[in-house]
Design a protein around this motif. Structure first.
Motif, PDB file in Angstrom:
ATOM      1  N   ASN A   1      55.573  -3.025  39.699  1.00  0.00           N
ATOM      2  CA  ASN A   1      56.551  -1.939  39.628  1.00  0.00           C
ATOM      3  C   ASN A   1      56.224  -0.773  40.544  1.00  0.00           C
ATOM      4  N   ASN A   2      55.114  -0.829  41.287  1.00  0.00           N
ATOM      5  CA  ASN A   2      54.795   0.250  42.222  1.00  0.00           C
ATOM      6  C   ASN A   2      55.763   0.254  43.394  1.00  0.00           C
ATOM      7  N   SER A   3      56.008   1.466  43.911  1.00  0.00           N
ATOM      8  CA  SER A   3      56.951   1.606  45.026  1.00  0.00           C
ATOM      9  C   SER A   3      56.288   1.439  46.387  1.00  0.00           C
ATOM     10  N   ASN A   4      54.991   1.217  46.421  1.00  0.00           N
ATOM     11  CA  ASN A   4      54.305   1.046  47.701  1.00  0.00           C
ATOM     12  C   ASN A   4      53.425  -0.204  47.638  1.00  0.00           C
ATOM     13  N   ILE A   5      52.763  -0.500  48.754  1.00  0.00           N
ATOM     14  CA  ILE A   5      51.862  -1.657  48.819  1.00  0.00           C
ATOM     15  C   ILE A   5      50.539  -1.262  48.172  1.00  0.00           C
ATOM     16  N   SER A   6      50.181  -1.936  47.103  1.00  0.00           N
ATOM     17  CA  SER A   6      48.993  -1.541  46.359  1.00  0.00           C
ATOM     18  C   SER A   6      48.356  -2.756  45.709  1.00  0.00           C
ATOM     19  N   ASN A   7      47.092  -2.586  45.341  1.00  0.00           N
ATOM     20  CA  ASN A   7      46.352  -3.547  44.529  1.00  0.00           C
ATOM     21  C   ASN A   7      45.765  -2.787  43.354  1.00  0.00           C
ATOM     22  N   ILE A   8      45.920  -3.342  42.152  1.00  0.00           N
ATOM     23  CA  ILE A   8      45.434  -2.690  40.942  1.00  0.00           C
ATOM     24  C   ILE A   8      44.502  -3.644  40.222  1.00  0.00           C
ATOM     25  N   ILE A   9      43.308  -3.170  39.916  1.00  0.00           N
ATOM     26  CA  ILE A   9      42.307  -3.983  39.229  1.00  0.00           C
ATOM     27  C   ILE A   9      41.995  -3.331  37.899  1.00  0.00           C
ATOM     28  N   SER A  10      41.973  -4.114  36.842  1.00  0.00           N
ATOM     29  CA  SER A  10      41.670  -3.598  35.513  1.00  0.00           C
ATOM     30  C   SER A  10      40.185  -3.771  35.212  1.00  0.00           C
ATOM     31  N   SER A  11      39.741  -3.110  34.146  1.00  0.00           N
ATOM     32  CA  SER A  11      38.342  -3.218  33.731  1.00  0.00           C
ATOM     33  C   SER A  11      38.024  -4.634  33.260  1.00  0.00           C
ATOM     34  N   ASP A  12      39.032  -5.358  32.726  1.00  0.00           N
ATOM     35  CA  ASP A  12      38.808  -6.745  32.322  1.00  0.00           C
ATOM     36  C   ASP A  12      38.427  -7.607  33.510  1.00  0.00           C
ATOM     37  N   GLN A  13      39.117  -7.397  34.630  1.00  0.00           N
ATOM     38  CA  GLN A  13      38.821  -8.181  35.818  1.00  0.00           C
ATOM     39  C   GLN A  13      37.467  -7.802  36.400  1.00  0.00           C
ATOM     40  N   VAL A  14      37.124  -6.517  36.342  1.00  0.00           N
ATOM     41  CA  VAL A  14      35.808  -6.089  36.827  1.00  0.00           C
ATOM     42  C   VAL A  14      34.708  -6.687  35.967  1.00  0.00           C
ATOM     43  N   GLY A  15      34.956  -6.789  34.646  1.00  0.00           N
ATOM     44  CA  GLY A  15      33.954  -7.319  33.739  1.00  0.00           C
ATOM     45  C   GLY A  15      33.673  -8.793  33.905  1.00  0.00           C
ATOM     46  N   ARG A  16      34.529  -9.517  34.623  1.00  0.00           N
ATOM     47  CA  ARG A  16      34.288 -10.939  34.858  1.00  0.00           C
ATOM     48  C   ARG A  16      33.177 -11.172  35.874  1.00  0.00           C
ATOM     49  N   PHE A  17      32.795 -10.140  36.614  1.00  0.00           N
ATOM     50  CA  PHE A  17      31.777 -10.264  37.646  1.00  0.00           C
ATOM     51  C   PHE A  17      30.642  -9.284  37.361  1.00  0.00           C
ATOM     52  N   PRO A  18      29.462  -9.555  37.858  1.00  0.00           N
ATOM     53  CA  PRO A  18      28.315  -8.663  37.603  1.00  0.00           C
ATOM     54  C   PRO A  18      28.314  -7.442  38.512  1.00  0.00           C
ATOM     55  N   ASP A  19      29.403  -6.709  38.546  1.00  0.00           N
ATOM     56  CA  ASP A  19      29.519  -5.531  39.408  1.00  0.00           C
ATOM     57  C   ASP A  19      29.017  -4.308  38.655  1.00  0.00           C
ATOM     58  N   GLN A  20      27.964  -3.685  39.172  1.00  0.00           N
ATOM     59  CA  GLN A  20      27.372  -2.538  38.490  1.00  0.00           C
ATOM     60  C   GLN A  20      28.078  -1.243  38.828  1.00  0.00           C
ATOM     61  N   ASN A  21      28.719  -1.175  40.000  1.00  0.00           N
ATOM     62  CA  ASN A  21      29.391   0.055  40.385  1.00  0.00           C
ATOM     63  C   ASN A  21      30.759  -0.261  40.973  1.00  0.00           C
ATOM     64  N   ILE A  22      31.511   0.794  41.234  1.00  0.00           N
ATOM     65  CA  ILE A  22      32.880   0.632  41.715  1.00  0.00           C
ATOM     66  C   ILE A  22      32.903   0.029  43.115  1.00  0.00           C
ATOM     67  N   GLY A  23      31.890   0.318  43.928  1.00  0.00           N
ATOM     68  CA  GLY A  23      31.857  -0.244  45.279  1.00  0.00           C
ATOM     69  C   GLY A  23      31.806  -1.760  45.268  1.00  0.00           C
ATOM     70  N   ASP A  24      30.981  -2.340  44.383  1.00  0.00           N
ATOM     71  CA  ASP A  24      30.911  -3.797  44.287  1.00  0.00           C
ATOM     72  C   ASP A  24      32.216  -4.390  43.791  1.00  0.00           C
ATOM     73  N   ALA A  25      32.923  -3.673  42.909  1.00  0.00           N
ATOM     74  CA  ALA A  25      34.205  -4.171  42.414  1.00  0.00           C
ATOM     75  C   ALA A  25      35.293  -4.088  43.473  1.00  0.00           C
ATOM     76  N   LEU A  26      35.248  -3.043  44.318  1.00  0.00           N
ATOM     77  CA  LEU A  26      36.299  -2.861  45.315  1.00  0.00           C
ATOM     78  C   LEU A  26      36.228  -3.882  46.445  1.00  0.00           C
ATOM     79  N   LYS A  27      35.041  -4.376  46.769  1.00  0.00           N
ATOM     80  CA  LYS A  27      34.944  -5.295  47.897  1.00  0.00           C
ATOM     81  C   LYS A  27      35.555  -6.653  47.599  1.00  0.00           C
ATOM     82  N   ARG A  28      36.000  -6.884  46.358  1.00  0.00           N
ATOM     83  CA  ARG A  28      36.715  -8.116  46.027  1.00  0.00           C
ATOM     84  C   ARG A  28      38.220  -7.988  46.244  1.00  0.00           C
ATOM     85  N   VAL A  29      38.695  -6.806  46.635  1.00  0.00           N
ATOM     86  CA  VAL A  29      40.119  -6.576  46.853  1.00  0.00           C
ATOM     87  C   VAL A  29      40.485  -6.989  48.279  1.00  0.00           C
TER      88      VAL A  29
END
Length: 295
Positions: free
Chosen positions: A126-154
């Motif tokens: 429903n966003n009006s622009n080009i975007s990617n949205i990641i939830s905490s559930d998706q972050v929790g599936r991987f051993p990402d300790q910080n936001i930087g490790d989670a963002l590099k999967r986008v």
């Protein structure tokens, strides 16, 4: 005669304005009362549409008093339809959605999807622009300790590493200085004094509920990012008491020392849901090292 017509006209305007009101409410999961952002709501009469915000709240403005059919569509949940009566001064309504299920011959399949990722996909749709949205559930599936490790999967995002940690964000190949990072919509300054880089390895992933990566800016955003903007949304107040904890560990062969991670989150509402509280604590212990061999 003119005075009489003026009085009748004013009374008619006051009566018509008095009959318009606001229909507001909240979209929640019927099982655990979690808020559902990005839901598509429709009022049958008048072809009115709206989308629930990040906390699941919605509003239909200037709605004439009467009876309407309210429908709600949400990815992973059954279609919702209900007849509502709108009158001035009414309280907010609660819409509880149930997970969708489907029967195939003699096999009954019940969907138990990652609800957090379903919320993210609905917001992204429903966003009006080009975007990617990641939830905490998706972050929790991987051993990402910080936001930087989670963002590099986008897709479209690369991180500059420092001592093995994903630190500076690169969006669509553009330098970190040309991108912006916000926390709940407010700009985050750099921890360094000579550049605009935001150190993503300093933000624990356990304290973030949703990550919004906007690859194109809209007029309501600050025009200070050529590459894109990353908005970090902290955990909202739950609709009922919630306690969660995570523990993790590892071993670093370079330093021959252990790695310890842990987090505790508590949320609840008080004073008849008028005050909400979220407490979050994170502990990370990792003694970094490197094999530096030069000739």
């Amino acid at each position: 005669m003119r005075l009489l017509l003026l009085i009748v006209f004013n009374l008619t305007c006051l009566f018509s304005f008095a009959q318009t009101t606001i229909l507001k409410g909240k979209i929640m999961d019927g099982n655990d009362n979690f808020s559902l952002p990005g839901a598509t709501l429709k009022i049958s009469d008048g072809n009115r549409f709206t989308v629930s915000d990040v906390n699941g709240n919605f509003e239909f403005l200037n709605l004439p008093a009467g009876t309407y059919t309210l429908t709600v569509d949400y990815l992973g949940y059954a279609h919702y339809s209900e007849t509502v009566t709108v009158r001035p001064g009414q309280d907010a309504i609660e819409v509880l959605l149930s997970s969708s299920s489907r029967s195939i011959d003699e096999v009954h399949v019940m969907g138990d999807l990652a609800r957090g990722q379903a919320k993210a996909l609905n917001q992204q749709k429903n966003n009006s622009n080009i975007s990617n949205i990641i939830s905490s559930d998706q972050v929790g599936r991987f051993p990402d300790q910080n936001i930087g490790d989670a963002l590099k999967r986008v897709p479209g995002i690369t991180m500059q590493n420092d001592q093995g940690e994903a630190r500076n964000i690169i969006i669509r190949g553009l330098s970190p200085e040309l991108n912006s990072v916000t926390l709940n919509g407010d700009r985050i300054p750099s921890a360094e004094g000579d550049n605009r880089n935001v150190q993503m390895d300093l933000i624990p992933s356990d304290m973030i509920s949703t990550i919004e990566v906007n690859k194109t800016l809209t007029p309501d955003m600050d025009a200070d990012a050529i590459g894109g903007s990353v908005n970090l949304i902290t955990r909202p107040v739950p609709n009922k008491q919630r306690i969660s904890a995570t523990l993790g560990g590892g071993y670093s062969p370079v330093r021959e020392k252990g790695i310890y991670n842990g987090s505790v989150i508590y949320g609840n509402r008080f004073m008849d849901n008028k005050m909400g509280l979220v407490l979050s604590g994170t502990l990370q212990s990792n003694d970094f090292g490197s094999n530096n061999i030069e000739s």
